[in-house]
Design a protein around this motif. Sequence first.
Motif, PDB file in Angstrom:
ATOM      1  N   GLY A   1     -99.554 -42.366  41.603  1.00  0.00           N
ATOM      2  CA  GLY A   1     -98.156 -42.021  41.828  1.00  0.00           C
ATOM      3  C   GLY A   1     -97.212 -42.959  41.096  1.00  0.00           C
ATOM      4  N   VAL A   2     -97.524 -44.243  41.106  1.00  0.00           N
ATOM      5  CA  VAL A   2     -96.706 -45.208  40.374  1.00  0.00           C
ATOM      6  C   VAL A   2     -96.770 -44.920  38.881  1.00  0.00           C
ATOM      7  CG1 VAL A   2     -96.522 -47.643  39.714  1.00  0.00           C
ATOM      8  CG2 VAL A   2     -96.814 -47.023  42.100  1.00  0.00           C
ATOM      9  N   LEU A   3     -97.944 -44.603  38.370  1.00  0.00           N
ATOM     10  CA  LEU A   3     -98.092 -44.279  36.950  1.00  0.00           C
ATOM     11  C   LEU A   3     -97.209 -43.087  36.577  1.00  0.00           C
ATOM     12  CD1 LEU A   3     -99.568 -44.573  34.198  1.00  0.00           C
ATOM     13  CD2 LEU A   3    -101.264 -42.979  35.107  1.00  0.00           C
ATOM     14  N   LEU A   4     -97.252 -42.032  37.361  1.00  0.00           N
ATOM     15  CA  LEU A   4     -96.440 -40.852  37.057  1.00  0.00           C
ATOM     16  C   LEU A   4     -94.948 -41.167  37.123  1.00  0.00           C
ATOM     17  CD1 LEU A   4     -98.415 -38.094  38.978  1.00  0.00           C
ATOM     18  CD2 LEU A   4     -98.331 -38.469  36.514  1.00  0.00           C
ATOM     19  N   MET A   5     -94.546 -41.970  38.098  1.00  0.00           N
ATOM     20  CA  MET A   5     -93.127 -42.294  38.217  1.00  0.00           C
ATOM     21  C   MET A   5     -92.652 -43.224  37.104  1.00  0.00           C
ATOM     22  SD  MET A   5     -92.419 -42.527  42.247  1.00  0.00           S
ATOM     23  CE  MET A   5     -92.441 -41.036  43.225  1.00  0.00           C
TER      24      MET A   5
ATOM     25  N   SER B   1     -90.402 -33.251  36.830  1.00  0.00           N
ATOM     26  CA  SER B   1     -91.728 -32.775  37.235  1.00  0.00           C
ATOM     27  C   SER B   1     -92.671 -33.941  37.516  1.00  0.00           C
ATOM     28  CB  SER B   1     -92.322 -31.890  36.139  1.00  0.00           C
ATOM     29  OG  SER B   1     -91.510 -30.775  35.912  1.00  0.00           O
ATOM     30  N   LEU B   2     -92.596 -34.974  36.683  1.00  0.00           N
ATOM     31  CA  LEU B   2     -93.443 -36.143  36.901  1.00  0.00           C
ATOM     32  C   LEU B   2     -93.059 -36.882  38.176  1.00  0.00           C
ATOM     33  CD1 LEU B   2     -93.787 -37.497  33.272  1.00  0.00           C
ATOM     34  CD2 LEU B   2     -95.577 -36.493  34.674  1.00  0.00           C
ATOM     35  N   LEU B   3     -91.769 -36.939  38.475  1.00  0.00           N
ATOM     36  CA  LEU B   3     -91.335 -37.569  39.730  1.00  0.00           C
ATOM     37  C   LEU B   3     -91.834 -36.789  40.939  1.00  0.00           C
ATOM     38  CD1 LEU B   3     -87.686 -38.696  38.936  1.00  0.00           C
ATOM     39  CD2 LEU B   3     -89.663 -40.140  39.382  1.00  0.00           C
TER      40      LEU B   3
ATOM     41  N   LEU C   1     -94.541 -34.875  41.005  1.00  0.00           N
ATOM     42  CA  LEU C   1     -95.986 -35.099  41.073  1.00  0.00           C
ATOM     43  C   LEU C   1     -96.308 -36.494  41.610  1.00  0.00           C
ATOM     44  CD1 LEU C   1     -97.190 -33.416  37.772  1.00  0.00           C
ATOM     45  CD2 LEU C   1     -97.583 -32.632  40.106  1.00  0.00           C
ATOM     46  N   GLY C   2     -95.529 -37.482  41.204  1.00  0.00           N
ATOM     47  CA  GLY C   2     -95.721 -38.837  41.734  1.00  0.00           C
ATOM     48  C   GLY C   2     -95.461 -38.905  43.227  1.00  0.00           C
ATOM     49  N   SER C   3     -94.430 -38.199  43.675  1.00  0.00           N
ATOM     50  CA  SER C   3     -94.144 -38.156  45.105  1.00  0.00           C
ATOM     51  C   SER C   3     -95.265 -37.456  45.866  1.00  0.00           C
ATOM     52  CB  SER C   3     -92.830 -37.424  45.355  1.00  0.00           C
ATOM     53  OG  SER C   3     -91.769 -38.110  44.748  1.00  0.00           O
ATOM     54  N   LEU C   4     -95.822 -36.395  45.276  1.00  0.00           N
ATOM     55  CA  LEU C   4     -96.958 -35.717  45.909  1.00  0.00           C
ATOM     56  C   LEU C   4     -98.178 -36.628  45.982  1.00  0.00           C
ATOM     57  CD1 LEU C   4     -96.686 -32.110  44.438  1.00  0.00           C
ATOM     58  CD2 LEU C   4     -96.301 -32.839  46.799  1.00  0.00           C
ATOM     59  N   ALA C   5     -98.379 -37.454  44.951  1.00  0.00           N
ATOM     60  CA  ALA C   5     -99.493 -38.401  44.988  1.00  0.00           C
ATOM     61  C   ALA C   5     -99.303 -39.405  46.125  1.00  0.00           C
ATOM     62  CB  ALA C   5     -99.621 -39.122  43.644  1.00  0.00           C
ATOM     63  N   PHE C   6     -98.075 -39.868  46.332  1.00  0.00           N
ATOM     64  CA  PHE C   6     -97.803 -40.770  47.458  1.00  0.00           C
ATOM     65  C   PHE C   6     -97.999 -40.064  48.795  1.00  0.00           C
ATOM     66  CE2 PHE C   6     -95.400 -43.449  44.411  1.00  0.00           C
ATOM     67  CZ  PHE C   6     -96.024 -44.639  44.697  1.00  0.00           C
TER      68      PHE C   6
ATOM     69  N   THR D   1     -93.918 -53.481  35.504  1.00  0.00           N
ATOM     70  CA  THR D   1     -94.135 -52.896  36.833  1.00  0.00           C
ATOM     71  C   THR D   1     -95.495 -52.233  36.918  1.00  0.00           C
ATOM     72  OG1 THR D   1     -91.769 -52.509  37.080  1.00  0.00           O
ATOM     73  CG2 THR D   1     -93.236 -51.240  38.501  1.00  0.00           C
ATOM     74  N   LEU D   2     -95.840 -51.481  35.892  1.00  0.00           N
ATOM     75  CA  LEU D   2     -97.125 -50.785  35.876  1.00  0.00           C
ATOM     76  C   LEU D   2     -98.296 -51.761  35.824  1.00  0.00           C
ATOM     77  CD1 LEU D   2     -98.226 -47.907  35.847  1.00  0.00           C
ATOM     78  CD2 LEU D   2     -98.282 -48.049  33.374  1.00  0.00           C
TER      79      LEU D   2
END
Length: 94
Positions: free
Chosen positions: A41-45, A5-7, A9-14, A65-66
């Motif tokens: 998006g990076v944070l969620l991923m 789910s987080l991936l 959401l991160g993709s949707l943010a991108f 990375t973050l």
Amino acid sequence: MIASSLLILGSLAFLIASLGLFRLPDAYARLHAGTKASSFGVLLMVIAAAIEFHDLSSIILLTATLVLTFITAPLACHAIAARVTAIKSKKDPQ
């Protein structure tokens, strides 16, 4: 399940960030969309990857990375905004 789910959401943010780059009217608004939404998006991923990979070396790499993303994104945004301001001031001296 949570990591997936987080991936998503991160993709949707991108996706939202990339749509903002095309749809917003001026360079400053585009910079805002590109840096804020992509950083989120990076944070969620990274959180999703931290949930999936439990070993210490992965967590350290994800944290690095973050941190690097959160340091370099505003610096790049500031550099681009300064260049846009310099170009605009040369074109329209007032």
